[in-house]
Motif scaffolding. Structure first.
Motif, PDB file in Angstrom:
ATOM      1  N   UNK A  78       2.132  12.296  -2.365  1.00 12.36           N
ATOM      2  CA  UNK A  78       1.334  13.038  -3.342  1.00 12.36           C
ATOM      3  C   UNK A  78       0.175  12.182  -3.843  1.00 12.36           C
ATOM      4  N   UNK A  79       0.449  10.919  -4.156  1.00  9.57           N
ATOM      5  CA  UNK A  79      -0.610  10.013  -4.623  1.00  9.57           C
ATOM      6  C   UNK A  79      -1.650   9.776  -3.537  1.00  9.57           C
ATOM      7  N   UNK A  80      -1.198   9.679  -2.280  1.00  7.88           N
ATOM      8  CA  UNK A  80      -2.134   9.509  -1.168  1.00  7.88           C
ATOM      9  C   UNK A  80      -3.116  10.674  -1.125  1.00  7.88           C
ATOM     10  N   UNK A  81      -2.597  11.891  -1.313  1.00  7.43           N
ATOM     11  CA  UNK A  81      -3.454  13.084  -1.248  1.00  7.43           C
ATOM     12  C   UNK A  81      -4.499  13.090  -2.355  1.00  7.43           C
ATOM     13  N   UNK A  82      -4.206  12.434  -3.485  1.00  2.56           N
ATOM     14  CA  UNK A  82      -5.164  12.370  -4.591  1.00  2.56           C
ATOM     15  C   UNK A  82      -6.121  11.190  -4.447  1.00  2.56           C
ATOM     16  N   UNK A  97       0.838  -1.188   0.000  1.00  2.00           N
ATOM     17  CA  UNK A  97       0.000   0.000   0.000  1.00  2.00           C
ATOM     18  C   UNK A  97       0.878   1.245   0.000  1.00  2.00           C
ATOM     19  N   UNK A  98       0.258   2.377  -0.391  1.00  2.00           N
ATOM     20  CA  UNK A  98       1.003   3.638  -0.456  1.00  2.00           C
ATOM     21  C   UNK A  98       1.445   4.114   0.922  1.00  2.00           C
ATOM     22  N   UNK A  99       0.629   3.849   1.948  1.00  2.16           N
ATOM     23  CA  UNK A  99       1.008   4.258   3.296  1.00  2.16           C
ATOM     24  C   UNK A  99       2.280   3.553   3.748  1.00  2.16           C
ATOM     25  N   UNK A 100       2.339   2.256   3.530  1.00  5.20           N
ATOM     26  CA  UNK A 100       3.515   1.479   3.936  1.00  5.20           C
ATOM     27  C   UNK A 100       4.746   1.934   3.164  1.00  5.20           C
ATOM     28  N   UNK A 101       4.578   2.181   1.879  1.00  6.67           N
ATOM     29  CA  UNK A 101       5.703   2.644   1.060  1.00  6.67           C
ATOM     30  C   UNK A 101       6.181   4.018   1.519  1.00  6.67           C
ATOM     31  N   UNK A 102       5.238   4.872   1.911  1.00  8.15           N
ATOM     32  CA  UNK A 102       5.613   6.198   2.429  1.00  8.15           C
ATOM     33  C   UNK A 102       6.389   6.066   3.732  1.00  8.15           C
ATOM     34  N   UNK A 103       5.900   5.225   4.655  1.00  6.90           N
ATOM     35  CA  UNK A 103       6.600   5.015   5.920  1.00  6.90           C
ATOM     36  C   UNK A 103       8.010   4.478   5.681  1.00  6.90           C
ATOM     37  N   UNK A 104       8.122   3.488   4.798  1.00 13.46           N
ATOM     38  CA  UNK A 104       9.417   2.866   4.524  1.00 13.46           C
ATOM     39  C   UNK A 104      10.387   3.868   3.908  1.00 13.46           C
ATOM     40  N   UNK A 105       9.904   4.648   2.958  1.00 15.62           N
ATOM     41  CA  UNK A 105      10.789   5.621   2.295  1.00 15.62           C
ATOM     42  C   UNK A 105      11.259   6.689   3.274  1.00 15.62           C
ATOM     43  N   UNK A 106      10.331   7.174   4.130  1.00 17.81           N
ATOM     44  CA  UNK A 106      10.723   8.187   5.110  1.00 17.81           C
ATOM     45  C   UNK A 106      11.768   7.632   6.064  1.00 17.81           C
ATOM     46  N   UNK A 107      11.649   6.360   6.460  1.00 20.68           N
ATOM     47  CA  UNK A 107      12.639   5.729   7.345  1.00 20.68           C
ATOM     48  C   UNK A 107      14.012   5.734   6.688  1.00 20.68           C
ATOM     49  N   UNK A 108      14.061   5.432   5.401  1.00 16.86           N
ATOM     50  CA  UNK A 108      15.328   5.480   4.669  1.00 16.86           C
ATOM     51  C   UNK A 108      15.863   6.912   4.626  1.00 16.86           C
ATOM     52  N   UNK A 109      14.956   7.872   4.444  1.00 12.02           N
ATOM     53  CA  UNK A 109      15.345   9.281   4.328  1.00 12.02           C
ATOM     54  C   UNK A 109      15.990   9.819   5.600  1.00 12.02           C
ATOM     55  N   UNK A 110      15.685   9.217   6.739  1.00 11.15           N
ATOM     56  CA  UNK A 110      16.287   9.658   7.999  1.00 11.15           C
ATOM     57  C   UNK A 110      17.815   9.615   7.908  1.00 11.15           C
ATOM     58  N   UNK A 111      18.331   8.640   7.148  1.00 11.19           N
ATOM     59  CA  UNK A 111      19.779   8.456   7.028  1.00 11.19           C
ATOM     60  C   UNK A 111      20.336   9.039   5.726  1.00 11.19           C
ATOM     61  N   UNK A 112      19.543   9.902   5.074  1.00  9.96           N
ATOM     62  CA  UNK A 112      19.994  10.548   3.841  1.00  9.96           C
ATOM     63  C   UNK A 112      21.229  11.395   4.133  1.00  9.96           C
ATOM     64  N   UNK A 113      22.397  11.094   3.533  1.00 10.33           N
ATOM     65  CA  UNK A 113      23.619  11.849   3.827  1.00 10.33           C
ATOM     66  C   UNK A 113      23.544  13.320   3.418  1.00 10.33           C
TER      67      UNK A 113
END
Length: 411
Positions: free
Chosen positions: A316-320, A1-17
């Motif tokens: 963005x897709x979630x908002x639509x 689902x889009x929610x899970x993908x959003x959560x997962x991506x944000x978790x990765x982004x925490x360690x964005x150099x």
């Protein structure tokens, strides 16, 4: 689902150099994660719009908000000196907001920014359409009490419009009008007695417009501040500076994304903001980018893509998709004439549509107050549909029942 993908991506982004640091990135959960957690929390709660407790809460909530409206009127009448007399803290804040003084003074209400109370009034109107004349125990209010509450709600809407006008936050006023009109249209669409509803709304609208015009015309200096010619002149002046085109032009947005968007992970969460010193320092260290390049054009879609890179597509897709699914649910309920449920779901669809449009000229969805009201209304709409699924077995499918996954279908 889009929610899970959003959560997962944000978790990765925490360690964005390229981001500020891990702790600063974690702080962005305030607007990327917590609003959705609020949605899931309400969705899993036993909150019921038709309950006596919720209905009483709504009534007193509007009474408290109305007191805030009165406070805005008092502040507007006495001006900046009155604010300074309340607390020395306002003297410090006024230095930050010196542009909003004199004739441009905006009442603060109970918020920490000039005109900030308009943000609450803009979206709270959706609660009015959750008013019920009887509770879930079948106990009905007397006709007299129903009329009194309707009068209070109408007065509240008129007072809200006045407060938003004197607060000079025109975008919020326009959004409020759009939400109100959409909710009314959806209410009529879902009504069994359309002719009576349309007649009542027409008479109410005419009275509201008449009272508003009479009231506003008698306000001192109001006509000087809100002449159409003056408003057009201000817009034309902004257009000459190039601000309008830089904020709204699709070509400008595409140029911004093509030149500044970093694929695949973006700049990191929070990097287009200055709400933490860590983000400001991280921006200064980016020798390859100038400070003005971190501006997201006051555009939510640019904001999400610059900060999260390709992962911004998920939010963005979630908002639509959310308004689309709510409309799908409402069409199903229309077939069984569930008028109250449709009325409860109307604010979610109305606010969802308005937020999609307004996100082009502002970053609304991640931040309060728009974020809170948006996710609260959506949760109410999903719960209402789940309740109807239980009531009408023909709706029951693995794809239709929201609570099976605690998420909307296909999200």
């Amino acid at each position: 689902t889009l929610f899970i993908m959003h959560f997962a991506w944000w978790t990765i982004e925490i360690f964005n150099p390229r981001g500020a640091n891990v702790f600063a990135s974690l702080a962005t959960s305030k607007f990327y994660i917590f609003p959705i957690v609020l949605f899931l929390g309400i969705l899993s709660s036993d909150l019921r719009v038709e309950s006596k407790e919720f209905q009483n809460y709504l009534f007193w909530y509007f009474i408290v908000l109305f007191i805030g409206i009165i406070l805005c009127g008092v502040q507007m009448n006495f001006g900046a000196d009155f604010m300074h007399g309340i607390s020395p803290n306002y003297s410090y804040l006024f230095k930050k907001y010196q542009a909003y003084s004199g004739k441009l003074f905006r009442p603060w209400g109970t918020t920490h920014i000039p005109g900030g109370y308009s943000g609450i009034l803009c979206y709270v109107v959706g609660f009015i359409f959750m008013f019920r004349s009887s509770d879930d125990m079948g106990v009905s209010l007397s006709k007299r009490k129903v009329r009194i509450r309707y009068v209070i709600y109408i007065i509240f809407i008129l007072a809200s419009w006045y407060t938003m006008l004197i607060s000079q936050v025109r975008t919020l006023f326009i959004q409020n009008l759009m939400i109100t009109i959409l909710c009314i249209l959806l209410r009529v669409w879902g009504s069994k007695a359309k002719s009576k509803t349309i007649l009542a709304l027409t008479v109410g609208t005419l009275i509201s417009v008449g009272v508003s015009s009479l009231f506003l015309n008698n306000l001192t200096d109001f006509s000087d501040k809100f002449q159409l010619a003056n408003s057009i002149a201000r817009i034309e002046q902004l257009d000459k500076t190039g601000i309008m085109s830089k904020r709204a032009s699709p070509s400008t947005v595409l140029d911004k994304l093509s030149s500044d968007m970093e694929i695949p992970f973006g700049w990191g969460p929070g990097m287009t903001t200055t709400f933490l010193l860590a983000f400001v320092e991280a921006q200064k260290k980016r020798w390859d980018l100038k400070r003005y390049q971190f501006w997201a054009l006051d555009n939510f879609y640019v904001f999400a893509l610059l900060e999260l890179g390709l992962g911004g597509i998920f939010i963005i897709l979630i908002s639509f998709f959310i308004p689309a699914f709510i409309f799908k649910y409402m069409v199903k309920l229309k077939g069984v004439q569930e008028e109250n449920s449709l009325s409860s779901m109307a604010p979610a669809l109305a606010v969802g549509i308005v937020v999609i449009i307004a996100n082009w000229g502002a970053v609304l969805l991640p931040f309060n107050p728009a974020s809170f009201f948006y996710w609260f209304y959506v949760a109410i709409a999903m719960k209402e549909y789940n309740r109807m699924v239980t009531k009408y077995p023909q709706f029951e499918t693995s794809a239709n029942r929201v609570e099976d996954q605690a998420l909307p279908p296909a999200l």
